[in-house]
Design an enzyme around this catalytic site. Structure first.
Site, PDB file in Angstrom:
ATOM      1  N   HIS A 139       0.811  -1.230   0.000  1.00 45.10           N
ATOM      2  CA  HIS A 139       0.000   0.000   0.000  1.00 45.10           C
ATOM      3  C   HIS A 139       0.839   1.271   0.000  1.00 45.10           C
ATOM      4  O   HIS A 139       0.297   2.368  -0.004  1.00 45.10           O
ATOM      5  CB  HIS A 139      -0.927   0.035   1.222  1.00 45.10           C
ATOM      6  CG  HIS A 139      -0.198   0.268   2.516  1.00 45.10           C
ATOM      7  ND1 HIS A 139       0.461  -0.726   3.193  1.00 45.10           N
ATOM      8  CD2 HIS A 139       0.000   1.384   3.242  1.00 45.10           C
ATOM      9  CE1 HIS A 139       1.013  -0.237   4.280  1.00 45.10           C
ATOM     10  NE2 HIS A 139       0.761   1.052   4.339  1.00 45.10           N
TER      11      HIS A 139
HETATM   12  C1  UD1 Z   1      -1.961   5.515   5.846  1.00 52.20           C
HETATM   13  C2  UD1 Z   1      -0.642   6.113   6.353  1.00 52.20           C
HETATM   14  C3  UD1 Z   1       0.463   5.066   6.231  1.00 52.20           C
HETATM   15  C4  UD1 Z   1       0.071   3.766   6.906  1.00 52.20           C
HETATM   16  C5  UD1 Z   1      -1.282   3.288   6.391  1.00 52.20           C
HETATM   17  C6  UD1 Z   1      -1.738   2.075   7.159  1.00 52.20           C
HETATM   18  C7  UD1 Z   1      -0.191   8.505   6.030  1.00 52.20           C
HETATM   19  C8  UD1 Z   1       0.504   9.497   5.203  1.00 52.20           C
HETATM   20  N1  UD1 Z   1      -0.239   7.244   5.546  1.00 52.20           N
HETATM   21  O1  UD1 Z   1      -1.772   5.221   4.462  1.00 52.20           O
HETATM   22  O2  UD1 Z   1       1.634   5.558   6.850  1.00 52.20           O
HETATM   23  O3  UD1 Z   1       1.049   2.811   6.618  1.00 52.20           O
HETATM   24  O4  UD1 Z   1      -2.249   4.336   6.567  1.00 52.20           O
HETATM   25  O5  UD1 Z   1      -2.629   1.311   6.422  1.00 52.20           O
HETATM   26  O6  UD1 Z   1      -0.707   8.840   7.072  1.00 52.20           O
HETATM   27  N2  UD1 Z   1      -9.177   4.367   1.953  1.00 52.20           N
HETATM   28  C9  UD1 Z   1     -10.402   3.762   2.059  1.00 52.20           C
HETATM   29  N3  UD1 Z   1     -10.864   3.458   3.301  1.00 52.20           N
HETATM   30  C10 UD1 Z   1     -10.191   3.749   4.424  1.00 52.20           C
HETATM   31  C11 UD1 Z   1      -8.946   4.381   4.312  1.00 52.20           C
HETATM   32  C12 UD1 Z   1      -8.455   4.677   3.067  1.00 52.20           C
HETATM   33  O7  UD1 Z   1     -11.064   3.471   1.062  1.00 52.20           O
HETATM   34  O8  UD1 Z   1     -10.686   3.444   5.521  1.00 52.20           O
HETATM   35  C13 UD1 Z   1      -8.622   4.643   0.603  1.00 52.20           C
HETATM   36  C14 UD1 Z   1      -9.000   6.002   0.039  1.00 52.20           C
HETATM   37  O9  UD1 Z   1      -9.082   5.864  -1.353  1.00 52.20           O
HETATM   38  C15 UD1 Z   1      -7.804   6.851   0.397  1.00 52.20           C
HETATM   39  C16 UD1 Z   1      -6.650   5.861   0.285  1.00 52.20           C
HETATM   40  O10 UD1 Z   1      -7.197   4.624   0.705  1.00 52.20           O
HETATM   41  O11 UD1 Z   1      -7.642   7.947  -0.442  1.00 52.20           O
HETATM   42  C17 UD1 Z   1      -5.434   6.195   1.116  1.00 52.20           C
HETATM   43  O12 UD1 Z   1      -5.777   6.395   2.493  1.00 52.20           O
HETATM   44  P1  UD1 Z   1      -4.813   7.275   3.453  1.00 52.20           P
HETATM   45  O13 UD1 Z   1      -5.297   7.191   4.842  1.00 52.20           O
HETATM   46  O14 UD1 Z   1      -4.596   8.605   2.869  1.00 52.20           O
HETATM   47  O15 UD1 Z   1      -3.433   6.577   3.317  1.00 52.20           O
HETATM   48  P2  UD1 Z   1      -3.026   5.050   3.504  1.00 52.20           P
HETATM   49  O16 UD1 Z   1      -2.458   4.568   2.214  1.00 52.20           O
HETATM   50  O17 UD1 Z   1      -4.123   4.292   4.122  1.00 52.20           O
HETATM   51  N1  UDP Z   2      -3.383  -6.134   9.140  1.00 49.72           N
HETATM   52  C1  UDP Z   2      -4.646  -6.697   9.313  1.00 49.72           C
HETATM   53  N2  UDP Z   2      -5.351  -7.075   8.196  1.00 49.72           N
HETATM   54  C2  UDP Z   2      -4.866  -6.930   6.936  1.00 49.72           C
HETATM   55  C3  UDP Z   2      -3.574  -6.359   6.775  1.00 49.72           C
HETATM   56  C4  UDP Z   2      -2.877  -5.968   7.886  1.00 49.72           C
HETATM   57  O1  UDP Z   2      -5.112  -6.854  10.440  1.00 49.72           O
HETATM   58  O2  UDP Z   2      -5.571  -7.280   5.980  1.00 49.72           O
HETATM   59  C5  UDP Z   2      -2.634  -5.688  10.330  1.00 49.72           C
HETATM   60  C6  UDP Z   2      -1.259  -6.304  10.493  1.00 49.72           C
HETATM   61  O3  UDP Z   2      -1.334  -7.467  11.283  1.00 49.72           O
HETATM   62  C7  UDP Z   2      -0.472  -5.193  11.181  1.00 49.72           C
HETATM   63  C8  UDP Z   2      -1.117  -3.929  10.657  1.00 49.72           C
HETATM   64  O4  UDP Z   2      -2.386  -4.298  10.155  1.00 49.72           O
HETATM   65  O5  UDP Z   2      -0.646  -5.218  12.588  1.00 49.72           O
HETATM   66  C9  UDP Z   2      -0.280  -3.300   9.574  1.00 49.72           C
HETATM   67  O6  UDP Z   2      -1.003  -2.283   8.964  1.00 49.72           O
HETATM   68  P1  UDP Z   2      -0.593  -1.617   7.590  1.00 49.72           P
HETATM   69  O7  UDP Z   2       0.216  -2.567   6.802  1.00 49.72           O
HETATM   70  O8  UDP Z   2      -1.848  -1.103   6.981  1.00 49.72           O
HETATM   71  O9  UDP Z   2       0.237  -0.335   8.034  1.00 49.72           O
HETATM   72  P2  UDP Z   2       1.774  -0.055   8.366  1.00 49.72           P
HETATM   73  O10 UDP Z   2       2.211  -0.962   9.435  1.00 49.72           O
HETATM   74  O11 UDP Z   2       2.534  -0.199   7.088  1.00 49.72           O
HETATM   75  O12 UDP Z   2       1.763   1.382   8.768  1.00 49.72           O
END
Ligand code: UD1
Ligand code: UDP
Length: 369
Positions: free
Chosen positions: A205
């Site tokens: 992601h």
């Molecule tokens: C965010 C964090 C990242 C973290 C990740 C965990 C920042 C800059 N990024 O990235 O560090 O690793 O969360 O997963 O804070 N969306 C949905 N539903 C949701 C959330 C997001 O559909 O509940 C979609 C939307 O299209 C949105 C995109 O995902 O625009 C990105 O979401 P965003 O929270 O901006 O960044 P993440 O990639 O989730």
């Molecule tokens: N995770 C989860 N379901 C999923 C993918 C990840 O519960 O389908 C959990 C995973 O065990 C870990 C956390 O989400 O604890 C990691 O989140 P993510 O990869 O979104 O974010 P990051 O750690 O890169 O910020």
């Protein structure tokens, strides 16, 4: 001592859960602010339910948006809550936009900030999280570093030693607290018709991997390359960001990939524990794979978690299919791997709260009769 706890995304909820539990256990007054940066049920509500967390006291409903918009909205919405609640300390965890905004809102009000998972550095300023980490560390009063390496990084950046506490990572608390529950409650392997040790697990992601069409294509090519060599199922619980980018770029996922929506924590622990190997660009999953003894291939050129690489649990391959294949072959050929755990002993949240109590609660010797 009153604690404000800020969460916003999936990993923050999971890694903050042990801290919330510790507050409950010690009967400390606390309140939870959820930015709702993550809001889809499978990225948010499921974790509050599974981890049996109290419902958040405040939900900022910020949702998705451009970085400044999202960060600014959280700041604006957080301020009146902090003014009203007057916490002694605000705790944030990790490196998301929610973390930076939460820390900044508190800092502007002269409320102490505790940063959990302080001192991580990828040294890649193209990564939005790197800016969030650095800024948050530099406005924090309690820096809960994962280990001595992060402690050294922070001291090197001029942060006073007195503010830094090397405590471990709460990812270990959460994983150890839920491993057995997940073993007893998950039937994900049966549902997906997977045999233990006979499949690969992937997640991706990071903006650097999925926001650029050619990079996302490279990832799909890499997976195809691995599939042609190993013929094992590759399961991909796919992040909503990646889903939306695949749609935007009109890219088709090859049929051999077993796609699922994001799944709950208990199921995901089981998927990780029984995977032959994990491919990921996630921070938390690099840590959990290492803790579970499952080899990890990180789809990035750098990591802010070099410990898992140093102990031999993780290899960085970027999107290079040959590097990925070589790393996989090594682990497929030699099954006798093991490593030391660099990510904590499962007692990290207790340490964090004890440090806060010692610093912020009046000690008996301070009370003048
Ligand atoms: C965010 C964090 C990242 C973290 C990740 C965990 C920042 C800059 N990024 O990235 O560090 O690793 O969360 O997963 O804070 N969306 C949905 N539903 C949701 C959330 C997001 O559909 O509940 C979609 C939307 O299209 C949105 C995109 O995902 O625009 C990105 O979401 P965003 O929270 O901006 O960044 P993440 O990639 O989730
Ligand atoms: N995770 C989860 N379901 C999923 C993918 C990840 O519960 O389908 C959990 C995973 O065990 C870990 C956390 O989400 O604890 C990691 O989140 P993510 O990869 O979104 O974010 P990051 O750690 O890169 O910020």
């Amino acid at each position: 001592m009153k604690i404000g706890i800020v969460v916003g995304t999936r990993p923050e909820i999971i890694k903050m859960a042990p801290v919330i539990r510790e507050c409950q256990k010690r009967l400390l007054p606390f309140f939870i602010i959820h930015s709702n940066q993550h809001y889809s049920e499978e990225m948010d509500k499921i974790f509050f339910e599974e981890l049996q967390l109290p419902t958040q006291d405040y939900n900022l409903n910020v949702g998705s948006g451009l970085h400044s918009n999202q960060t600014g909205n959280i700041l604006i919405k957080m301020e009146p809550i902090l003014v009203k609640e007057k916490p002694d300390v605000v705790l944030v965890q990790g490196d998301t936009n929610t973390v930076l905004a939460g820390a900044l809102a508190a800092s502007k009000l002269n409320i102490k900030v505790g940063h959990i998972e302080a001192g991580l550095r990828s040294y890649d300023r193209m990564m939005p999280e790197e800016t969030n980490r650095i800024l948050t560390d530099h406005i924090s009063d309690f820096l809960f570093a994962v280990g001595p390496a992060q402690e050294a990084i922070l001291i090197d950046e001029g942060i006073s030693n007195n503010k830094i506490y090397a405590v471990g990572n709460t990812v270990s608390d959460s994983l150890f607290q839920h491993l057995e529950i997940s073993q007893n409650n998950s039937s994900i392997l049966e549902s997906l018709k997977l045999d233990k040790g006979e499949y690969f697990l992937i997640t991706a992601h990071r903006a650097s991997n999925v926001d650029i069409k050619s990079h996302l294509e490279e990832l799909l090519v890499l997976l195809t390359h691995l599939h042609q060599h190993f013929f094992k199922p590759i399961v991909w619980p796919i992040h909503p960001r990646t889903v939306s980018k695949l749609k935007e770029f009109d890219l088709k996922v090859p049929d051999f990939l077993l796609l699922t929506p994001p799944i709950g924590y208990f199921d995901f622990i089981q998927l990780q524990q029984h995977a032959k190997l994990i491919l990921t660009d996630s921070g938390g999953i690099q840590e959990e794979a290492c803790l579970l003894g499952v080899p990890c291939i990180t789809l990035r050129e750098n990591t802010e978690r070099p410990e898992s690489v140093n102990v031999g649990a993780n290899v960085l391959v970027g999107r290079n299919k040959e590097l990925a294949l070589n790393a996989m072959k090594k682990w497929m050929d030699d099954e006798n791997y093991s490593w030391e755990n660099p990510f904590g002993d499962g007692k990290v949240a207790g340490r964090i709260i004890s440090i806060l109590e010692k610093s912020l609660l009046p000690q008996s010797e301070d009370i003048i009769p």
